[in-house]
Design an enzyme around this catalytic site. Structure first.
Site, PDB file in Angstrom:
ATOM      1  N   GLU A 130       0.741  -1.240  -0.120  1.00 31.29           N
ATOM      2  CA  GLU A 130       0.124  -0.114   0.090  1.00 31.29           C
ATOM      3  C   GLU A 130       0.725   1.391   0.000  1.00 31.29           C
ATOM      4  OE1 GLU A 130      -2.794  -0.233  -0.652  1.00 31.29           O
ATOM      5  OE2 GLU A 130      -3.334  -2.413  -0.331  1.00 31.29           O
ATOM      6  N   HIS A 133       1.996   2.181  -3.474  1.00 32.56           N
ATOM      7  CA  HIS A 133       1.235   2.782  -4.360  1.00 32.56           C
ATOM      8  C   HIS A 133       0.982   4.482  -4.337  1.00 32.56           C
ATOM      9  CE1 HIS A 133      -1.210  -0.130  -5.990  1.00 32.56           C
ATOM     10  NE2 HIS A 133      -1.831  -0.714  -4.907  1.00 32.56           N
TER      11      HIS A 133
END
Length: 268
Positions: A130, A133
């Site tokens: 995450e 990203h």
């Protein structure tokens, strides 16, 4: 015939806009970035504030500490630009098996994820993914891509002649073609890139990179989604596992060196 030719040119123009990168991701992949990062940061902060109002945070202090510890260990090895930010990490009291990171340095983990990520390294695989990203600016790239393709289609529709059933059918087909041929593959590219960057981050932070593979085996065991990979924004679990295994060796060497030096986090 002229309508079809113009539609083809409009679609080709949209594809060229996307393929001409004006930036590069951490892996060296060319990117189309049309918006200032500050705008995405503002959007991320605002979205996170709304989520915190709608979804309660967990009151389990032990679980919160474990999640914060894993996130802190990974943030500590990021490039200076990202390591020096004030990241906010929240464990949401929700049984979703999910996590996310937003521009603006916000990280959310749903409590349900902890039933699938069964140890600190498996959780680190998710958190690293995450964070990747955000660092790879995938949010900006997706918004920029969708904006460019939408504008190209709108212009094509506007200048392609009078309204007709044929015109509507052609542009509906073009919209589907762009979704399947451009936007969804970009999403899968982002997911695969985040997997590999996350693998790098977790190993550098002292988490066992082999657990990333086990995490996706756990995910696969509880997933009933039969959507074909072609029509999905995410690679299949099998594809993710294969890619992680193919890129495991150098990151395992980094991890093994940290084990020898006894530099592993103790989050659980």
């Amino acid at each position: 015939m002229k309508l079809i030719q113009f539609s083809y040119k409009a679609t080709l123009a949209a594809a060229l806009i996307i393929l001409v990168g004006c930036s590069a991701s951490p892996t060296g992949r060319k990117q189309f970035i049309a918006l200032p990062d500050s705008q995405l940061d503002t959007m991320g902060v605002e979205s996170f504030a709304v989520m915190k109002k709608e979804i309660p945070a967990s009151n389990n202090a032990q679980l919160r500490q474990q999640v914060q510890c894993v996130a802190d260990a990974i943030i500590a090895i990021l490039p200076d630009k990202y390591r020096d930010q004030s990241w906010e990490v929240v464990l949401f009291d929700d049984e979703q098996v999910n996590a996310f990171a937003l521009p603006g340095y916000k990280v959310g983990v749903y409590k349900g994820l902890l039933s699938v990520a069964k140890n600190q390294s498996q959780l680190a695989a998710v958190v690293g993914h995450e964070l990747a990203h955000v660092i790879a600016r995938h949010g900006n790239e997706r918004v920029s891509t969708q904006m460019a393709t939408s504008q190209a289609l709108a212009l094509g529709y506007q200048f392609s002649g009078e309204e007709s059933a044929e015109k509507k059918a052609i542009f509906q087909a073009l919209g589907i073609g762009i979704q399947v041929g451009i936007i969804l593959p970009f999403s899968r590219t982002h997911e695969s890139e985040a997997d590999l960057l996350g693998l790098e981050y977790m190993a550098k932070a002292g988490f066992d990179p082999r657990e990333s593979v086990q995490l996706w085996r756990n995910m696969s065991a509880g997933d009933n989604n039969n959507t074909p990979e072609l029509l999905s924004t995410h690679p299949s679990h099998a594809t993710r596992i294969e890619d992680l295994q193919a890129n495991m060796s150098p990151h395992l060497a980094v991890y093994d060196a940290l084990v020898t030096q006894n530099k592993q986090p103790q989050c659980y």
